[in-house]
Write an enzyme that holds these catalytic residues in place. Sequence first.
Site, PDB file in Angstrom:
ATOM      1  N   ASN A 216       0.804  -1.226   0.000  1.00 31.31           N
ATOM      2  CA  ASN A 216       0.000   0.000   0.000  1.00 31.31           C
ATOM      3  C   ASN A 216       0.837   1.276   0.000  1.00 31.31           C
ATOM      4  OD1 ASN A 216      -1.551  -2.233   1.530  1.00 31.31           O
ATOM      5  ND2 ASN A 216      -3.156  -0.841   0.881  1.00 31.31           N
TER       6      ASN A 216
ATOM      7  N   VAL B 262       0.016   6.522  -1.271  1.00 33.58           N
ATOM      8  CA  VAL B 262      -0.525   5.706  -0.184  1.00 33.58           C
ATOM      9  C   VAL B 262      -1.880   5.169  -0.628  1.00 33.58           C
ATOM     10  CG1 VAL B 262      -1.307   5.676   2.209  1.00 33.58           C
ATOM     11  CG2 VAL B 262       0.660   7.087   1.560  1.00 33.58           C
ATOM     12  N   CYS B 263      -2.015   3.854  -0.708  1.00 30.40           N
ATOM     13  CA  CYS B 263      -3.271   3.233  -1.125  1.00 30.40           C
ATOM     14  C   CYS B 263      -4.111   2.902   0.098  1.00 30.40           C
ATOM     15  CB  CYS B 263      -3.000   1.958  -1.929  1.00 30.40           C
ATOM     16  SG  CYS B 263      -2.582   2.271  -3.643  1.00 30.40           S
ATOM     17  N   LEU B 264      -5.217   3.595   0.231  1.00 29.55           N
ATOM     18  CA  LEU B 264      -6.097   3.394   1.378  1.00 29.55           C
ATOM     19  C   LEU B 264      -7.495   3.878   0.993  1.00 29.55           C
ATOM     20  CD1 LEU B 264      -5.907   2.463   4.391  1.00 29.55           C
ATOM     21  CD2 LEU B 264      -5.663   4.869   4.984  1.00 29.55           C
TER      22      LEU B 264
END
EC number: 2.3.2.23
Length: 316
Positions: free
Chosen positions: A135, A142-144
């Site tokens: 992530n 930032v993968c969220l």
Amino acid sequence: MVEIKDSSNVRKLKEEFLRDFKRFDTVEDFSDHHYAAEGSPAKLSLWHLKFKGRPKNWVKDIQKEWKILDKNLPETIFVRACESRIDLLRAVIIGAEGTPYHDGLFFFDIQFPDTYPSVPPKVHYHSGGLRINPNLYKCGKVCLSLISTWTGKKREKWLPKESTMLQLLVSIQALILNEKPYYNEPGYEKSMGTPLGESYSKDYSENVFVFSLKTMHFEEFVRSHFFVRSHDIVKACNAYKDGAPVGSIDKGGVKKQTRQRGSLKFRINVTSFMKTVVDEFVNLGAIREANHRGEPNPTLFSCFFFCYLELIICSV
């Protein structure tokens, strides 16, 4: 064996500094911030913002976030805001025990967009060019789902009337910097608990720890943090060299009794990079180096030699 230098007075001062270091505070300048060049070139002070045409409650919403952070940040998250650019924040998150990120420091630059809180904050991770999590990209992405950079259920996404900056930071620590980051990769969670999945997960976590060894208004905090944590980090490295699985260490030693062993590649990587880590701790004045581990481990040494030889052959 790497020994801790007898510097109790210095250590006490560092511990006191960390104890008194404010979890939330403001700074005067954010010129090195990832998002410093975005938005209006004028300083986004409270006075300027009255004339910038932003949503009526934009300033109040950000000030509300500041108050929440000031009162509720956990012991392992620190945030700095800037009065002249109230749209910017910088956060450092300490990796939690029981994860391959333990004792590491992870830095994030954050911006409140002009339409906040209708849209989520922007977040940039300072990766140092390393991919330590599915992530967290090398480019800083930032993968969220909470910040709309990944899919998620409705309650997992940003809710303008409910979501907060505190929730975002805690989510990064708990959901991204977790015990088994391998399973953060989409689809990989299906293999959780299987022999193959756990094997891949272990390899991934081992690489994460080695990368973490290689990694802004927190300068004195960083120095003091690693001065105080040097003993724990060296102790963990020594245990990993002896075969303890990554993430099995806490301040009391190996906390998880398991038949699992760290891979030979991981033990070699830790042994190899530990010299750099020790040199930095020596320069910091935290430890003195007698010997990493007495006589070299012949198995590790021979395997390291053949891995190095293979690397040379493959590069020709």
